[in-house]
Structures are given as structure tokens and as C-alpha cells.
Design a protein around this motif. Structure first.
Motif, PDB file in Angstrom:
ATOM      1  N   LEU A  26       0.826  -1.206   0.000  1.00  0.00           N
ATOM      2  CA  LEU A  26       0.000   0.000   0.000  1.00  0.00           C
ATOM      3  C   LEU A  26       0.861   1.256   0.000  1.00  0.00           C
ATOM      4  O   LEU A  26       0.496   2.269  -0.575  1.00  0.00           O
ATOM      5  CB  LEU A  26      -0.908  -0.001   1.227  1.00  0.00           C
ATOM      6  N   LEU A  27       2.005   1.188   0.678  1.00  0.00           N
ATOM      7  CA  LEU A  27       2.914   2.321   0.751  1.00  0.00           C
ATOM      8  C   LEU A  27       4.350   1.817   0.733  1.00  0.00           C
ATOM      9  O   LEU A  27       4.673   0.840   1.406  1.00  0.00           O
ATOM     10  CB  LEU A  27       2.690   3.123   2.043  1.00  0.00           C
ATOM     11  N   THR A  28       5.194   2.464  -0.039  1.00  0.00           N
ATOM     12  CA  THR A  28       6.631   2.239   0.034  1.00  0.00           C
ATOM     13  C   THR A  28       7.239   3.450   0.733  1.00  0.00           C
ATOM     14  O   THR A  28       6.648   4.534   0.747  1.00  0.00           O
ATOM     15  CB  THR A  28       7.237   2.083  -1.365  1.00  0.00           C
ATOM     16  N   PRO A  29       8.423   3.301   1.321  1.00  0.00           N
ATOM     17  CA  PRO A  29       9.030   4.455   2.009  1.00  0.00           C
ATOM     18  C   PRO A  29       9.157   5.686   1.119  1.00  0.00           C
ATOM     19  O   PRO A  29       8.888   6.806   1.555  1.00  0.00           O
ATOM     20  CB  PRO A  29      10.403   3.913   2.437  1.00  0.00           C
TER      21      PRO A  29
ATOM     22  N   LYS B 128      -1.810  12.142   8.216  1.00  0.00           N
ATOM     23  CA  LYS B 128      -1.003  10.966   7.909  1.00  0.00           C
ATOM     24  C   LYS B 128      -1.505  10.371   6.608  1.00  0.00           C
ATOM     25  O   LYS B 128      -2.706  10.314   6.358  1.00  0.00           O
ATOM     26  CB  LYS B 128      -1.084   9.923   9.023  1.00  0.00           C
ATOM     27  N   VAL B 129      -0.576   9.905   5.789  1.00  0.00           N
ATOM     28  CA  VAL B 129      -0.937   9.240   4.545  1.00  0.00           C
ATOM     29  C   VAL B 129      -1.299   7.801   4.869  1.00  0.00           C
ATOM     30  O   VAL B 129      -0.501   7.057   5.453  1.00  0.00           O
ATOM     31  CB  VAL B 129       0.214   9.309   3.527  1.00  0.00           C
ATOM     32  N   TYR B 130      -2.506   7.401   4.484  1.00  0.00           N
ATOM     33  CA  TYR B 130      -3.031   6.083   4.851  1.00  0.00           C
ATOM     34  C   TYR B 130      -2.928   5.070   3.718  1.00  0.00           C
ATOM     35  O   TYR B 130      -2.726   3.892   3.948  1.00  0.00           O
ATOM     36  CB  TYR B 130      -4.488   6.243   5.273  1.00  0.00           C
ATOM     37  N   GLY B 131      -3.100   5.515   2.471  1.00  0.00           N
ATOM     38  CA  GLY B 131      -3.030   4.615   1.326  1.00  0.00           C
ATOM     39  C   GLY B 131      -2.840   5.406   0.054  1.00  0.00           C
ATOM     40  O   GLY B 131      -3.284   6.555  -0.037  1.00  0.00           O
TER      41      GLY B 131
ATOM     42  N   PRO C   5      -1.950   5.145  -4.601  1.00  0.00           N
ATOM     43  CA  PRO C   5      -1.940   4.304  -5.795  1.00  0.00           C
ATOM     44  C   PRO C   5      -0.705   3.404  -5.772  1.00  0.00           C
ATOM     45  O   PRO C   5       0.297   3.728  -5.132  1.00  0.00           O
ATOM     46  CB  PRO C   5      -1.846   5.325  -6.940  1.00  0.00           C
ATOM     47  N   PRO C   6      -0.754   2.263  -6.444  1.00  0.00           N
ATOM     48  CA  PRO C   6      -1.817   1.853  -7.371  1.00  0.00           C
ATOM     49  C   PRO C   6      -2.993   1.132  -6.709  1.00  0.00           C
ATOM     50  O   PRO C   6      -4.004   0.912  -7.358  1.00  0.00           O
ATOM     51  CB  PRO C   6      -1.086   0.895  -8.309  1.00  0.00           C
ATOM     52  N   VAL C   7      -2.880   0.766  -5.423  1.00  0.00           N
ATOM     53  CA  VAL C   7      -3.996   0.069  -4.771  1.00  0.00           C
ATOM     54  C   VAL C   7      -5.185   1.007  -4.625  1.00  0.00           C
ATOM     55  O   VAL C   7      -6.329   0.629  -4.876  1.00  0.00           O
ATOM     56  CB  VAL C   7      -3.573  -0.477  -3.396  1.00  0.00           C
ATOM     57  N   VAL C   8      -4.914   2.257  -4.224  1.00  0.00           N
ATOM     58  CA  VAL C   8      -5.972   3.249  -4.038  1.00  0.00           C
ATOM     59  C   VAL C   8      -5.816   4.316  -5.120  1.00  0.00           C
ATOM     60  O   VAL C   8      -5.051   5.264  -4.974  1.00  0.00           O
ATOM     61  CB  VAL C   8      -5.901   3.884  -2.642  1.00  0.00           C
ATOM     62  N   SER C   9      -6.509   4.146  -6.218  1.00  0.00           N
ATOM     63  CA  SER C   9      -6.465   5.091  -7.338  1.00  0.00           C
ATOM     64  C   SER C   9      -7.869   5.557  -7.686  1.00  0.00           C
ATOM     65  O   SER C   9      -8.814   4.780  -7.620  1.00  0.00           O
ATOM     66  CB  SER C   9      -5.845   4.436  -8.572  1.00  0.00           C
ATOM     67  N   PHE C  10      -8.007   6.834  -8.034  1.00  0.00           N
ATOM     68  CA  PHE C  10      -9.270   7.425  -8.458  1.00  0.00           C
ATOM     69  C   PHE C  10     -10.367   7.286  -7.394  1.00  0.00           C
ATOM     70  O   PHE C  10     -11.461   6.803  -7.662  1.00  0.00           O
ATOM     71  CB  PHE C  10      -9.746   6.803  -9.772  1.00  0.00           C
ATOM     72  N   PRO C  11     -10.091   7.713  -6.144  1.00  0.00           N
ATOM     73  CA  PRO C  11     -11.111   7.577  -5.096  1.00  0.00           C
ATOM     74  C   PRO C  11     -12.281   8.529  -5.305  1.00  0.00           C
ATOM     75  O   PRO C  11     -12.106   9.684  -5.707  1.00  0.00           O
ATOM     76  CB  PRO C  11     -10.336   7.929  -3.818  1.00  0.00           C
ATOM     77  N   THR C  12     -13.478   8.038  -5.010  1.00  0.00           N
ATOM     78  CA  THR C  12     -14.696   8.841  -5.118  1.00  0.00           C
ATOM     79  C   THR C  12     -15.476   8.909  -3.818  1.00  0.00           C
ATOM     80  O   THR C  12     -16.423   9.696  -3.708  1.00  0.00           O
ATOM     81  CB  THR C  12     -15.622   8.286  -6.215  1.00  0.00           C
ATOM     82  N   GLY C  13     -15.127   8.087  -2.838  1.00  0.00           N
ATOM     83  CA  GLY C  13     -15.836   8.094  -1.567  1.00  0.00           C
ATOM     84  C   GLY C  13     -15.064   7.309  -0.530  1.00  0.00           C
ATOM     85  O   GLY C  13     -14.352   6.361  -0.862  1.00  0.00           O
TER      86      GLY C  13
END
Length: 288
Positions: free
Chosen positions: A35-38, A57-60, A62-70
Motif C-alpha cells: 500500500l505504501l513504500t518508504p 497521515k498518509v493512509y493509502g 496508488p496503485p492500490v488506491v487510485s481514483f477515489p470517489t468516496g
């Protein structure tokens, strides 16, 4: 607060490739992709700025979380994110999903992801309610259950049908845009000026709205009613403990409707598309 989504990446909609998943991570790679790299975490954290009284804080990412709408959160901290690779401009099928994110080591960063709803067109709102996730994805409002706890929904039930048009009919922009739970137990829906042609709730009640506005209904899809009407393109609903409802709107591209923010108190008419021009004293004025 936590940030979920695109930072320092191209957020524009890419042309659909032959596999129908342009810009979206293949489903079989969601669980195995970090989900996150350093490096990504540092870049994203530096890109997000907030006032001194807040902590971000950054939680997630891309590429797992891309184009969020909600985004929705359950009481245990599990986060659900609706994703739509179509954005507002395209209308390809199989470009939407809802991912479940968990922070198992409690460091404030997601470390596990699953495709809670692997394939749903045009998701525009998510809301956790008791033991299920309610997903707004035109044309329907659907409750999804994960009975075996594996992070993937295994049961669904349509609560309201025909809220909006499918992507086979038209793009989903200016349509049904988000949902939020009020302290009164009603669920509030922001609607753009495509309106609602003939929605049918779980109790058989039908509703039409020939404008943008706010519609509300019970958590089981019953009791639909118009809360506020005659806006252009509401996107997002915020509700105070005293049931003041706020919603963002947008202009009509130079036509004089320069509205950005509404405050609704119920049973109101904001006058779009015509009343605000000819009888402005008879409409509810916006905040901005």
C-alpha cells in the motif's frame, strides 16, 4: 486526519486499454501490492499540508488506491474506499470497485487491502451502517455484507433501485454523488441536476426530482423524500449535530449561477435552473 488517494500522480482518466482496467490495479494484485513504500510515503507526506492544529497521515496511495470517489470508516477503524477509473468523463464498464483497508499494526498506515466489492460500475458513495457497507453506485443503492470476515462481500441487497442512469445510458457526472448519515438516522444523498427519474425504495415508494438537490431515506431504503431541491450539481454532504446540511455546488459555466456552497434546513428550494433568475426573493440564497 488521514489521506487516501492520489498524491503527486496523474489523476486524469486514461484511455481504456483492451483489458478494460486502464489506470486500475488488476484485482489479483491488490492483496500482494504494498500500500505504501518508504519513497512514496515520504513524497506524499511532504505534499500534504494542513494547519498547525491538525495532524495528517498518509493512509493509502496508488496503485492500490487510485481514483477515489468516496471514503467510509467502520467503528473498528476499517476504511472502505470507492474507486472509479472512469472519473467523470468516461463510461467504460468494469472500472469501479470498493477496497477495504485495514491498519493491523495500529501505526496509522494501512497495511492490508482487499477488494471488498470487486466490480461495481460508477461508485459514488460509501457508508458503513452497523454490520454492512452501503454503496451508492448508479442506478442502485446496495447493502453489502461480509459474513465470513475475509474482507470480500459475499452477500448483497438492493435498498433503492433506479436512483440514476447506468453508464450504458450516459456518464455519471451531475448524477448521484455521495451519501452521509445524519444524527436523526436518515441517510442523505447529494444529487446533481440530472435528477432522479423514478427511484423505488424498499417499501415500494417512488420518487422523482427534476433538479439537483438532497434526498433522504431510512437505512433500509424506505421513506424516500426530497429534503432540498433546485440546485445544480451537489457533490458531498456534511451534516452538523443539529441537522444543518451543507453541500458543495458548482457554477453553470458562465450562465450566472455562481454558487459554491449551500446550507439546507429542509424543504427548501434554491431556484435552479430558472426561479433564481426571475424570482430571486422566493428561493433560499446560498452561503457562497
Amino acid at each position: 486526519g488521514s489521506f487516501v488517494g492520489n498524491v503527486g500522480t496523474n489523476t486524469g482518466v486514461q484511455p481504456r486499454q483492451s483489458d478494460g482496467n486502464s489506470g486500475m490495479l488488476p484485482l489479483d494484485r491488490i492483496a500482494s501490492t504494498p500500500l505504501l513504500t518508504p519513497a512514496l510515503l515520504d513524497a506524499a507526506q511532504n505534499a500534504v499540508t494542513v494547519p498547525d492544529e491538525f495532524v495528517a497521515k498518509v493512509y493509502g496511495l496508488p496503485p492500490v488506491v487510485s481514483f477515489p470517489t468516496g471514503v467510509a470508516a467502520a467503528p473498528d477503524g476499517t476504511v472502505f474506499v470507492a474507486l472509479d477509473g472512469n472519473g467523470a468523463s468516461n463510461a467504460w464498464d468494469h472500472m469501479g470497485r470498493v477496497v477495504r483497508l485495514k491498519d493491523n499494526n495500529h501505526d496509522g498506515v494501512a497495511d492490508q487491502a482487499t477488494a471488498f466489492v470487486p466490480d461495481v460500475d460508477s461508485p459514488r458513495g460509501v457508508l458503513w451502517y452497523y454490520d454492512h457497507l452501503i454503496v451508492l453506485a448508479a442506478p442502485n443503492l446496495t447493502a453489502y455484507y461480509d459474513r465470513n470476515g475475509d474482507g470480500v462481500a459475499d452477500e448483497s441487497k438492493v435498498l433503492v433501485k433506479n436512483f440514476g442512469r447506468t453508464i450504458a445510458d450516459a456518464r455519471v457526472d451531475h448524477g448521484q454523488n455521495s451519501i452521509e448519515l445524519g444524527i436523526d438516522g436518515w441517510i442523505y444523498l447529494a444529487v446533481g441536476d440530472i435528477g432522479i427519474f423514478k427511484a423505488t425504495g424498499s417499501d415500494g415508494r417512488t420518487l422523482q426530482m427534476r433538479s439537483g438537490g438532497i434526498v433522504r431515506f431510512r437505512n433500509d431504503g424506505s421513506g424516500m423524500e426530497i429534503f432540498a431541491a433546485a440546485t445544480r450539481n451537489n457533490y458531498g454532504v456534511a451534516i452538523s449535530p443539529l441537522l444543518d446540511v451543507f453541500s458543495r455546488d458548482n457554477t453553470n459555466d458562465g450562465g450566472g449561477w455562481n454558487v459554491r456552497l449551500h446550507h439546507f434546513t429542509g424543504m427548501t428550494d434554491s431556484g435552479y435552473p430558472s426561479l433564481w433568475q426571475n424570482f430571486p426573493e422566493e428561493v433560499l440564497a446560498p452561503l457562497a
